[in-house]
Write a protein that holds these residues in place. Structure first.
Motif: not given
Lengths: 219, 219, 219, 219
Positions: C167, C171, C192, C195-196, D155, D157, D159-160, D163-164, D166-168, D195-196
């Motif tokens: 994911g 993304f 990231a 870490a996740a 993090i 950024d 946008d990033l 994304s992360i 939402l992606g998860i 964490a991410a």
DNA sequence: TATGAATGAGAATTCATTCAT
DNA sequence: AATGAATGAATTCTCATTCAT
């Protein structure tokens, strides 16, 4: 697709087509669809038919229609162009050396009427779509302009002159009439058109005489 | 619905209508729908519009349409009848004592053109639907018949005569033109029509003179 | 068909192809279609394109598509396999002797991002189809399983771990971003991801260091 | 149309609807179509369904669909908006006085997961359409921005970061899983997300504690 | 009477797929 | 092997028409 150039699309269309698609090229199928469409337009006018009507008439699938045309309007334009190109090309040699615009106009008109007499579907189509085609209109305008400039007709507004000539032709073609005396009727209509434009009676008589001769030679 | 009989349907149609329906009678709503439909037909022709177009133009619900008309064709007929009845009734007194069919025809034609000049939407409608209404056609045929019988015109086929006259009028109305010199243009078109029918130049001149006088008196 | 293996499908696709098909073998045409399809998938996602899109992009007839693939899905699978095989094979030697699953994962991820940086179409394709290919997924699962067993990550549900990693990658690739600092961004995303998954900060740092070295050697 | 607010669209949809249309208003039908569409989207994703699928699911005519939506995309947007508005409104009071962005983010995420647990169709829908809705995204961005500005996440950024997160969430929802231990799983995913993003372990723990409390109070 | 809502029939359009060359 | 042409099966979309309020 017609096997001989004069075979006409008719009730056997679909079958006829199916047996012929073997050697059919794209251009032929396109021409075939247009020919069949002319019958449809002639019978139902330019607005009523739906795409399925053309497909059925040509014996092809509805989706095949879209391989060649996007809209019924596009097909209509193609049909008008096809037919008028046909007539125009038959007029050209007859008026090649003719400088009198009245005679040119009368000759052009006569060829349209003549074809309408020989091929009633053509006549019905013309009356139905109210157009002689862009090429035909262009020629007619040129002759009308010349006639105006040379003082041969009394209507000086070229748009109006064109409308009147076209209006007479279209409504005359639209009106049902017996097929006998068709030629006399056509002559009458052409005479009426020239009179409406304001051509002088002698010029009108001269033009009509010319038409009679042309026709004798043509047959 | 118009509060006064001359208010025209326009951009404020829907609002106008809504505020008026309180005291609206059936006949008024019907007339209102017809008035709005005339605009629609004038702009888009007789075939293109769908019921929703009329409903939107009149500011009523689609289903309300069905309270008054069953098909767009029925509405079209009603619109034609409404308009031509209007014109016909204005012609009647002018030709009441007139026995010359050429003058009667010219007068009738002039009243149509006159209304088309005063009310361009009417003109566009007429050109668009290609009809002067059943009543108008009936009168025109009677006069044409008389003209033929009295040897006033050279076209003896009454159907053809009618077609030519109508064709000229319709195409002339259809052709866009500047609004100045509108009267001269109308006279020209009527003159062309009579000439097309084969009326003699003196009779045509006489008829045109009559029209000019009539108009003076009418204004 | 590319004449050299690195030529990319572009605006000159069709022409390029036509000139080359003379000596084209089946495998080459297939590869060419896949290459062109990658562009299409990258731009429009896996569901939107229709067969015609692939045919047009490759400059071949629609029916030619069927010589190689039965469905767009089959083409998609082939495209995914082609791309991921490519990446996987570049990863294998780098992690051949590496037993630390965190480093293996990070290395694998980095090679994907690296290719995405070098070849933005690849990145867009990956983000668009949301897949790293069956082979890539298999490798990733093996490493994730090892990481779980060795207590290197705190997420013990391997399906969930895989989803999270995928994911984030998908993304991140999907999100538009400037091409400068692309490498820092990729490192950030890998960090990231680890870490996740619950890798410890020291292990993450170690893995990132490794990646930096690998890249230096690779260039 | 549901008679009680919690009745769900199911196999008896069509019948249920038919009996209810008596008192149905436009808004209700619209809401009903959306509810049924959510099921369809949840099961088949955002691209596969055709308009007929929605019509059938809602027990209405295909044409009725067009009374409310122009495209499936429009329906999708409406469905996303409906669902996320629902969730957002449940989040708002919980974070009204909360200034810590990490806690706000965690709380928001939890409410999404919570609803996904309670209503699996919602979860499947979310995973399927890959969106938390424009309103949800807006809130998430605001909190992410605050977190970045306050140095709570590494993090930078935005946008990033978005994304992360939402992606998860999307991939976690997409992955099939047993319904028992659903809450632990959600907590795990939220923890992984924070964490991410690079939140510190103490802050993560604090946020998770907060969530547990909230949930106790909510039930 | 006027209407908003719902609808079925039909018309337009797309697209995967087959086939003869 | 490659293709242009043709096609049928969906699918989208429109619109006249009905109905309960």
């Amino acid at each position: 697709m017609p096997k001989t150039k004069h075979s006409e699309p008719d009730v056997a269309k679909a079958e006829h087509h199916r047996t012929a698609i073997g050697q059919a090229q794209r251009a032929k199928t396109r021409a075939w669809i247009i020919q069949c469409a002319i019958h449809v337009f002639a019978e139902h006018g330019p607005d009523a038919p739906v795409i399925d009507d053309f497909a059925k008439a040509a014996g092809v699938a509805r989706s095949t229609f879209y391989t060649y045309f996007q809209t019924t309007r596009e097909l209509l334009d193609a049909a008008v162009a096809t037919l008028s190109d046909d007539v125009i090309s038959s007029i050209a040699p007859l008026v090649a050396g003719e400088s009198d615009p009245i005679i040119r106009l009368a000759t052009g008109a006569w060829m349209y009427y003549r074809k309408a007499i020989v091929d009633p579907v053509f006549g019905a189509f013309l009356g139905s779509v109210s157009s002689i085609g862009p090429l035909g209109a262009e020629h007619a305008r040129a002759d009308l302009r010349a006639a105006i400039e040379q003082g041969e007709i009394t209507i000086h507004d070229i748009d109006l002159a064109e409308s009147i000539a076209l209006g007479i032709m279209v409504f005359a073609l639209r009106t049902p009439h017996a097929s006998d005396h068709a030629k006399e009727r056509a002559i009458t209509v052409i005479s009426a058109t020239l009179a409406a434009l304001g051509a002088s009676p002698p010029r009108i008589r001269k033009a009509l005489r010319k038409i009679e001769q042309l026709d004798l030679g043509a047959r």
